[in-house]
Design an enzyme around this catalytic site. Structure first.
Site, PDB file in Angstrom:
ATOM      1  CD  GLU A  51      -1.864   4.994   5.598  1.00  0.00           C
ATOM      2  OE1 GLU A  51      -2.434   5.614   4.682  1.00  0.00           O
ATOM      3  OE2 GLU A  51      -1.802   5.424   6.763  1.00  0.00           O
ATOM      4  CB  SER A  58      -0.869  -0.007   1.260  1.00  0.00           C
ATOM      5  OG  SER A  58      -1.420   1.270   1.491  1.00  0.00           O
ATOM      6  CE1 TYR A  78      -4.135  -1.713   5.617  1.00  0.00           C
ATOM      7  CE2 TYR A  78      -3.153   0.365   4.917  1.00  0.00           C
ATOM      8  CZ  TYR A  78      -3.717  -0.857   4.609  1.00  0.00           C
ATOM      9  OH  TYR A  78      -3.868  -1.227   3.278  1.00  0.00           O
TER      10      TYR A  78
HETATM   11  P1  NAP Z   1     -11.536  -4.538   1.841  1.00  0.00           P
HETATM   12  O1  NAP Z   1     -12.682  -4.186   0.937  1.00  0.00           O
HETATM   13  O2  NAP Z   1     -11.504  -3.996   3.223  1.00  0.00           O
HETATM   14  O3  NAP Z   1     -11.479  -6.144   1.906  1.00  0.00           O
HETATM   15  C1  NAP Z   1     -10.683  -6.794   2.862  1.00  0.00           C
HETATM   16  C2  NAP Z   1     -10.908  -8.287   2.749  1.00  0.00           C
HETATM   17  O4  NAP Z   1     -10.082  -8.957   3.719  1.00  0.00           O
HETATM   18  C3  NAP Z   1     -12.350  -8.748   3.030  1.00  0.00           C
HETATM   19  O5  NAP Z   1     -12.693  -9.773   2.117  1.00  0.00           O
HETATM   20  C4  NAP Z   1     -12.251  -9.314   4.440  1.00  0.00           C
HETATM   21  O6  NAP Z   1     -13.205 -10.302   4.725  1.00  0.00           O
HETATM   22  C5  NAP Z   1     -10.868  -9.935   4.387  1.00  0.00           C
HETATM   23  N1  NAP Z   1     -10.312 -10.214   5.705  1.00  0.00           N
HETATM   24  C6  NAP Z   1     -10.121  -9.370   6.736  1.00  0.00           C
HETATM   25  N2  NAP Z   1      -9.559 -10.007   7.789  1.00  0.00           N
HETATM   26  C7  NAP Z   1      -9.394 -11.293   7.405  1.00  0.00           C
HETATM   27  C8  NAP Z   1      -8.860 -12.443   8.044  1.00  0.00           C
HETATM   28  N3  NAP Z   1      -8.396 -12.421   9.303  1.00  0.00           N
HETATM   29  N4  NAP Z   1      -8.816 -13.606   7.339  1.00  0.00           N
HETATM   30  C9  NAP Z   1      -9.291 -13.669   6.079  1.00  0.00           C
HETATM   31  N5  NAP Z   1      -9.821 -12.631   5.434  1.00  0.00           N
HETATM   32  C10 NAP Z   1      -9.861 -11.442   6.087  1.00  0.00           C
HETATM   33  O7  NAP Z   1     -10.152  -4.146   1.150  1.00  0.00           O
HETATM   34  P2  NAP Z   1      -9.830  -3.766  -0.386  1.00  0.00           P
HETATM   35  O8  NAP Z   1     -10.051  -2.310  -0.555  1.00  0.00           O
HETATM   36  O9  NAP Z   1     -10.481  -4.740  -1.258  1.00  0.00           O
HETATM   37  O10 NAP Z   1      -8.253  -3.963  -0.399  1.00  0.00           O
HETATM   38  C11 NAP Z   1      -7.676  -5.231  -0.731  1.00  0.00           C
HETATM   39  C12 NAP Z   1      -6.258  -5.280  -0.192  1.00  0.00           C
HETATM   40  O11 NAP Z   1      -5.476  -4.249  -0.779  1.00  0.00           O
HETATM   41  C13 NAP Z   1      -6.128  -5.077   1.313  1.00  0.00           C
HETATM   42  O12 NAP Z   1      -5.027  -5.867   1.753  1.00  0.00           O
HETATM   43  C14 NAP Z   1      -5.782  -3.609   1.449  1.00  0.00           C
HETATM   44  O13 NAP Z   1      -5.082  -3.374   2.652  1.00  0.00           O
HETATM   45  C15 NAP Z   1      -4.910  -3.413   0.228  1.00  0.00           C
HETATM   46  N6  NAP Z   1      -4.879  -2.083  -0.346  1.00  0.00           N
HETATM   47  C16 NAP Z   1      -6.049  -1.450  -0.659  1.00  0.00           C
HETATM   48  C17 NAP Z   1      -6.018  -0.192  -1.252  1.00  0.00           C
HETATM   49  C18 NAP Z   1      -7.293   0.510  -1.625  1.00  0.00           C
HETATM   50  O14 NAP Z   1      -7.224   1.726  -1.874  1.00  0.00           O
HETATM   51  N7  NAP Z   1      -8.413  -0.166  -1.709  1.00  0.00           N
HETATM   52  C19 NAP Z   1      -4.787   0.404  -1.538  1.00  0.00           C
HETATM   53  C20 NAP Z   1      -3.612  -0.286  -1.233  1.00  0.00           C
HETATM   54  C21 NAP Z   1      -3.675  -1.533  -0.645  1.00  0.00           C
HETATM   55  P3  NAP Z   1     -14.661  -9.931   5.366  1.00  0.00           P
HETATM   56  O15 NAP Z   1     -15.512  -9.594   4.196  1.00  0.00           O
HETATM   57  O16 NAP Z   1     -15.015 -11.196   6.037  1.00  0.00           O
HETATM   58  O17 NAP Z   1     -14.445  -8.769   6.294  1.00  0.00           O
HETATM   59  N1  GDD Z   2     -12.381   7.409   6.251  1.00  0.00           N
HETATM   60  C1  GDD Z   2     -12.484   8.747   6.371  1.00  0.00           C
HETATM   61  N2  GDD Z   2     -13.629   9.286   6.889  1.00  0.00           N
HETATM   62  N3  GDD Z   2     -11.446   9.511   5.966  1.00  0.00           N
HETATM   63  C2  GDD Z   2     -11.589  10.856   6.055  1.00  0.00           C
HETATM   64  C3  GDD Z   2     -12.736  11.464   6.556  1.00  0.00           C
HETATM   65  C4  GDD Z   2     -13.812  10.644   7.002  1.00  0.00           C
HETATM   66  O1  GDD Z   2     -14.848  11.105   7.473  1.00  0.00           O
HETATM   67  N4  GDD Z   2     -12.565  12.812   6.482  1.00  0.00           N
HETATM   68  C5  GDD Z   2     -11.368  13.023   5.964  1.00  0.00           C
HETATM   69  N5  GDD Z   2     -10.762  11.852   5.714  1.00  0.00           N
HETATM   70  C6  GDD Z   2      -9.394  11.686   5.175  1.00  0.00           C
HETATM   71  C7  GDD Z   2      -8.508  10.759   6.002  1.00  0.00           C
HETATM   72  O2  GDD Z   2      -7.995  11.458   7.151  1.00  0.00           O
HETATM   73  C8  GDD Z   2      -7.437  10.406   4.968  1.00  0.00           C
HETATM   74  O3  GDD Z   2      -6.454  11.416   4.942  1.00  0.00           O
HETATM   75  C9  GDD Z   2      -8.200  10.432   3.642  1.00  0.00           C
HETATM   76  O4  GDD Z   2      -9.458  11.075   3.907  1.00  0.00           O
HETATM   77  C10 GDD Z   2      -8.456   9.063   3.037  1.00  0.00           C
HETATM   78  O5  GDD Z   2      -9.001   8.227   4.034  1.00  0.00           O
HETATM   79  P1  GDD Z   2      -9.585   6.768   3.680  1.00  0.00           P
HETATM   80  O6  GDD Z   2     -10.568   6.868   2.583  1.00  0.00           O
HETATM   81  O7  GDD Z   2     -10.024   6.150   4.963  1.00  0.00           O
HETATM   82  O8  GDD Z   2      -8.325   6.016   3.043  1.00  0.00           O
HETATM   83  P2  GDD Z   2      -6.794   5.917   3.508  1.00  0.00           P
HETATM   84  O9  GDD Z   2      -5.998   6.742   2.537  1.00  0.00           O
HETATM   85  O10 GDD Z   2      -6.630   6.184   4.938  1.00  0.00           O
HETATM   86  O11 GDD Z   2      -6.503   4.374   3.278  1.00  0.00           O
HETATM   87  C11 GDD Z   2      -6.916   3.730   2.076  1.00  0.00           C
HETATM   88  O12 GDD Z   2      -5.890   3.798   1.115  1.00  0.00           O
HETATM   89  C12 GDD Z   2      -4.696   3.087   1.451  1.00  0.00           C
HETATM   90  C13 GDD Z   2      -3.716   3.297   0.283  1.00  0.00           C
HETATM   91  O13 GDD Z   2      -3.060   4.524   0.436  1.00  0.00           O
HETATM   92  C14 GDD Z   2      -7.282   2.275   2.436  1.00  0.00           C
HETATM   93  O14 GDD Z   2      -7.881   1.668   1.319  1.00  0.00           O
HETATM   94  C15 GDD Z   2      -6.058   1.470   2.790  1.00  0.00           C
HETATM   95  O15 GDD Z   2      -6.411   0.095   2.945  1.00  0.00           O
HETATM   96  C16 GDD Z   2      -5.038   1.618   1.641  1.00  0.00           C
HETATM   97  O16 GDD Z   2      -3.877   0.874   1.894  1.00  0.00           O
END
Ligand code: NAP
Ligand code: GDD
Length: 324
Positions: free
Chosen positions: A126, A124, A148
């Site tokens: 992050e 990520s 995280y």
């Molecule tokens: P998400 O929608 O939160 O999905 C997370 C998945 O992980 C869900 O299927 C959840 O299952 C499963 N899970 C959580 N804890 C588990 C455990 N102990 N054992 C088995 N499964 C478990 O996340 P996403 O947005 O699809 O992201 C996919 C991956 O990419 C994650 O690793 C995230 O950290 C990473 N990532 C995401 C982003 C982004 O912007 N979306 C960016 C960079 C990296 P349940 O449905 O049962 O909760």
């Molecule tokens: N969730 C949330 N809720 N975020 C808020 C809010 C609110 O009400 N208001 C402002 N924010 C700001 C957060 O402080 C952060 O700076 C930004 O919006 C994005 O927050 P999120 O959408 O929660 O995503 P994230 O950037 O913290 O994390 C996501 O992206 C990562 C990759 O950079 C997640 O998908 C992570 O799993 C992923 O790795």
């Protein structure tokens, strides 16, 4: 020969798009799901007949060894994680067990059962946290700002370590934020588009958010899963940044989303301290040159198209729900 892939996190946003893509390419898809008291298959209801499900948990290594032995995948995509940054401050140990040590459990399971399996690790942006340079590349040092982010740094380095130590075909995709209509409601983009739809339909009047000045490089999840697959088709495993190269603030996201329904975000958005984080990631913007040159991957969806897609989807869903 038909390829079989295992996806952990198949019930999540990315898992659903990846499963769709792999099934479309003729793969057999096995999805690891953890036990819960209510089923959680909303994102993959349309794929239920095509996916084979296997019970397992990143916290339970034997379950993953058993899945690999039974299903014999040739590719494993590890998308499962405790993925919400805010929650990681309240549950840092669970986040570490799942998002960090879960990776080692799965990599070790692969090493034990079949070390020819190709592995994808969901790393990520992050991990860059308090960014050391702009834009961020594969060479930018990490400075995570949340439990995280720290857990993801561990997951990233243990993937590199298993690649170097045991010659595993293990790749790490450093993906920047990617969103979609299937994004969880707790993440800021979906919280905004869902809030906009509620306000536009007269079901709410206010949207409470935290830091509006944080900037993210937001892309479309459907585009990003293709980069994951491309990584595992390379002869040599490696690490890749996947992003759009553009950054926008939460405020800009609000402006655009509210303007799609003819509203001014300033009339509806209230800043609420509860949504601020103990440490913030102020700015993320990546450089995906390596992914573009080596994987032939580029994002297809613009920021404006993404916002529009998400607002439209939430409007349609709420109208259906309320019989409008
Ligand atoms: P998400 O929608 O939160 O999905 C997370 C998945 O992980 C869900 O299927 C959840 O299952 C499963 N899970 C959580 N804890 C588990 C455990 N102990 N054992 C088995 N499964 C478990 O996340 P996403 O947005 O699809 O992201 C996919 C991956 O990419 C994650 O690793 C995230 O950290 C990473 N990532 C995401 C982003 C982004 O912007 N979306 C960016 C960079 C990296 P349940 O449905 O049962 O909760
Ligand atoms: N969730 C949330 N809720 N975020 C808020 C809010 C609110 O009400 N208001 C402002 N924010 C700001 C957060 O402080 C952060 O700076 C930004 O919006 C994005 O927050 P999120 O959408 O929660 O995503 P994230 O950037 O913290 O994390 C996501 O992206 C990562 C990759 O950079 C997640 O998908 C992570 O799993 C992923 O790795």
């Amino acid at each position: 020969m038909t390829k079989r892939a295992l996806i952990t996190g198949i019930t999540g946003q990315d898992g659903s798009y990846l499963a769709e893509m792999l099934l479309g390419q003729g793969y057999e898809v096995v999805g690891m799901v953890r036990r819960s008291s209510t089923v959680n298959f909303e994102r993959i209801t349309h794929l239920m007949d095509d996916i084979e499900f296997a019970a397992g948990d990143l916290l339970d290594q034997m379950s993953m060894i058993e899945i690999l032995r039974t299903h014999r995948p040739v590719e494993v995509y590890n998308l499962a994680a405790q993925s919400f940054v805010q929650t990681s401050f309240g549950q840092p140990v669970l986040t570490g067990e799942t998002t960090a040590l879960g990776v080692t459990r799965l990599l070790d399971a692969i090493r034990i059962v079949d070390d020819s399996i190709r592995y994808y690790q969901a790393s990520s942006s992050e991990m860059f946290g308090k960014v050391m340079e702009v834009p961020q590349t594969e060479a930018t040092p990490f400075h995570p700002r949340s439990p995280y982010g720290v857990a993801k740094v561990y997951g990233h380095w243990i993937t590199v370590n298993y690649r170097e130590s045991y010659d595993l075909h293990a790749s790490s995709g450093i993906l920047f934020n990617h969103e979609s209509p299937r994004r969880g409601l707790e993440f800021v983009t979906r919280k905004i588009t869902h809030g906009v739809a509620q306000i536009a339909l007269g079901q709410a009047s206010e949207l409470r958010l935290g830091n509006l000045d944080a900037k993210r490089d937001w892309g479309f999840a459907g585009d990003y899963v293709e980069a994951m697959w491309r990584m595992l088709q390379q002869d040599t495993p490696d690490d890749y940044v996947v992003c759009t190269g553009e950054t926008h603030s939460v405020r800009e996201f609000c402006e655009l989303a509210f303007s799609r329904v003819g509203l001014d975000y300033q009339d509806h958005v209230a800043v609420d301290e509860r949504y601020f984080r103990p440490a913030e990631v102020d700015l993320l913007v990546g450089d995906a040159t390596k992914a573009c040159e080596q994987l032939g991957w580029t994002p297809r969806t613009s920021f404006a198209q993404l916002v529009e897609m998400m607002v439209e989807s939430d409007l349609e869903a709420l109208k259906r729900e309320h019989g409008a």
